[in-house]
Design a protein around this motif. Sequence first.
Motif, mmCIF file in Angstrom:
data_model
loop_
_atom_site.group_PDB
_atom_site.id
_atom_site.type_symbol
_atom_site.label_atom_id
_atom_site.label_comp_id
_atom_site.label_asym_id
_atom_site.label_seq_id
_atom_site.Cartn_x
_atom_site.Cartn_y
_atom_site.Cartn_z
ATOM 1 N N VAL A 2 27.843 -1.775 73.502
ATOM 2 C CA VAL A 2 28.354 -2.863 72.667
ATOM 3 C C VAL A 2 27.568 -2.961 71.356
ATOM 4 O O VAL A 2 28.138 -3.156 70.280
ATOM 5 N N HIS A 3 26.254 -2.782 71.437
ATOM 6 C CA HIS A 3 25.406 -2.852 70.248
ATOM 7 C C HIS A 3 25.798 -1.771 69.235
ATOM 8 O O HIS A 3 25.990 -2.052 68.048
ATOM 9 N N GLY A 59 24.175 -3.185 77.466
ATOM 10 C CA GLY A 59 24.695 -3.657 76.191
ATOM 11 C C GLY A 59 24.522 -2.687 75.033
ATOM 12 O O GLY A 59 24.895 -2.985 73.903
ATOM 13 N N LEU A 60 23.985 -1.505 75.322
ATOM 14 C CA LEU A 60 23.789 -0.521 74.258
ATOM 15 C C LEU A 60 25.136 -0.080 73.681
ATOM 16 O O LEU A 60 25.313 0.019 72.466
#
Lengths: 395, 395
Positions: free
Chosen positions: B291-292, B288-289
């Motif tokens: 997306v973050h 999810g990095l």
Amino acid sequence: MRGEIIAIGDELTTGQRLDTNTQWLASRLTDAGVHVLYHTTVADDLRANVDAFSAAISRADVVVTTGGLGPTADDLTRESMAAAAGVPLELDEVSLAKIQEMFASRGREMPERNRLQAMFPAGARPIGNEHGTAPGVAMSVDRPGQGPCSLFALPGVPAEMKPMWTDSVLPAIQTLQPAPRTIRHRRLKCFGVGESHLEQMMPELIARQREPLVGITVHKATITLRITASGADEAACRAAIAPTEDEIRQTLGALVFGEEDEELQHVVLRALASLGQTLAVWDAASDGLLVHWLAQADPNGEVVLSSEVTPRLQRGERAASSAAERLRADRGADLALVLARGEIDLPVESVVVAIAYEGGVRLRQIPNAVHPDINADRSAKLALNELRKRLMGAE
Amino acid sequence: MRGEIIAIGDELTTGQRLDTNTQWLASRLTDAGVHVLYHTTVADDLRANVDAFSAAISRADVVVTTGGLGPTADDLTRESMAAAAGVPLELDEVSLAKIQEMFASRGREMPERNRLQAMFPAGARPIGNEHGTAPGVAMSVDRPGQGPCSLFALPGVPAEMKPMWTDSVLPAIQTLQPAPRTIRHRRLKCFGVGESHLEQMMPELIARQREPLVGITVHKATITLRITASGADEAACRAAIAPTEDEIRQTLGALVFGEEDEELQHVVLRALASLGQTLAVWDAASDGLLVHWLAQADPNGEVVLSSEVTPRLQRGERAASSAAERLRADRGADLALVLARGEIDLPVESVVVAIAYEGGVRLRQIPNAVHPDINADRSAKLALNELRKRLMGAE
């Protein structure tokens, strides 16, 4: 036993980069019973490096350095160690072969300059580096009139330096110590209260001269209480720590969510796993931080069935509540967690946490008027903490 | 002009607290045209402090210290300065009156021990402190055979230290400089090549004695080239930097993705916005990095229509390719970016980046065999970089 740390690099002396390696090494040396009197940070300058190494060797029994082991012209640690010890640099064929293998395993050929990383001061030993091309350097330097000084040079890349310390340097230092005194720490993690309020709840526990000592630090709304005890061995330290930990837990109750390196997401995921429940997440208020933390802690998606990040969700409780119910149904999860922005007409900025479960929705609107730098972190932690309280049945 | 920084306190040498003051002072000194060769951190030990002060005075024209100005027995800075300069400590009545007023204004009487904070080495001047009880100390120490050394002692509390630097120390240092030099930096950010390979592409650009100097640092697979120029003023620095920047850009071409604090996501989002295109993202390989970072840089979802994080995607190119086409259709986005894990049967761990666009899918499988600590970061950056290349039409 006296110790010193030397950090090397223009990016440090010019302030371009914050040095966190030295603090890490200093606390490890202290825990190993080494008395650290000096840290030195030195620029990529040969003369300055040799002077720094010579001064440290003359003052300390153990010197640990970080940085300057790269393959470039401004990596001067090997050369400076040799000069300070008054020995030549020699090629170590075994290390050279290892470096070549490391490149081969990445499907690349070793650039000629990396040959530098296989050069060692005469009499030095390489320190294995599983995670990079630069081996460390360990050597013992004789000192007229006093015992030898043990020198350990480690890379500046934390992911390489830390395992090298743990696997090689710490064991070597322990064998150097006559009667090692053990120091142990116990960390309790708290969330849901401010630092000063928490201090007021336990004034005598955090007194400065207390034994064992209780330190308090705050990082992005998570409070860490660090209990430090020293004793003859690990068991003595544990025995000294236990009553203080009990007293803290009784005083703070559910404000304590975990121990050591645990974060809220680890506690929440463990609780869900033990209940055999699954989760779906929708993050509209923490820039995906909530989703990132959960994905990191559940890399194979065993508990978290799906995670969506979109700021495109209406503000407020009603939108969050219906989004949570919809998400839970769509994804077929036992629980759905929605983090949204609060009503816009409130006096302070706030977030809404909605948790949909079998037969209901748990809804909280929480003010989030803190520094923008930590708003995203705090929002994600508020969501995880609400879920934690729900799972604990803590109201 | 040569400068050094000394940070004082057991809480620093033991690693109990991270020292951020030194970095702050180092970058300010550097920008003031002072060449910082050493930082020293020293414990609350008189002998060690006097030695550290003496060594710094002998090496540097300007020495700035932080910490050790409190009212307690282990605050040794005033005493150490006096000993290193070979002068006695004297009471300054004016400072004493100020400290008493400070307590009075808080409705308290001054504890006797705070009298210590009004003691100064003979010949020293107090540095006003608006935000605390401890005045700083400024003094000039004569050195046989060389010019005097200017010593500035500041408190360790950042909220006190920083304004004292700005209001008093910086102006004093500027008057010390014959022809004050301005120093400016320019940072170029690169991705897609290893550090030593990049250096081989531009050996003479990163030569150590080069003017302007080009420094190279790597953080989680992003390489930063830092051009440092000094000149009479800002314009002179800019003029000195320009040709070096041009040369680097010509040499490295598309490997340079941004400037200063820009990251890949900022560049990609700006390109999409200028093309009026929207994006949908599915992250199955960076926790999810990816997306973050995109959500942080596009907080209102103007470009990124939707982001999903789930490891539950089959490995390999075919799965990623069809997922990207499906995602693009479902979300009605101009582009869909899918980051997945590579085929399991490859010699090294790899990731797959699939970019679906009007009329096709761009597919790349890239080895990712680096340290687990940076694999997530590198995977997310690989995805953003493939999208960047697609948007640049760079193949």
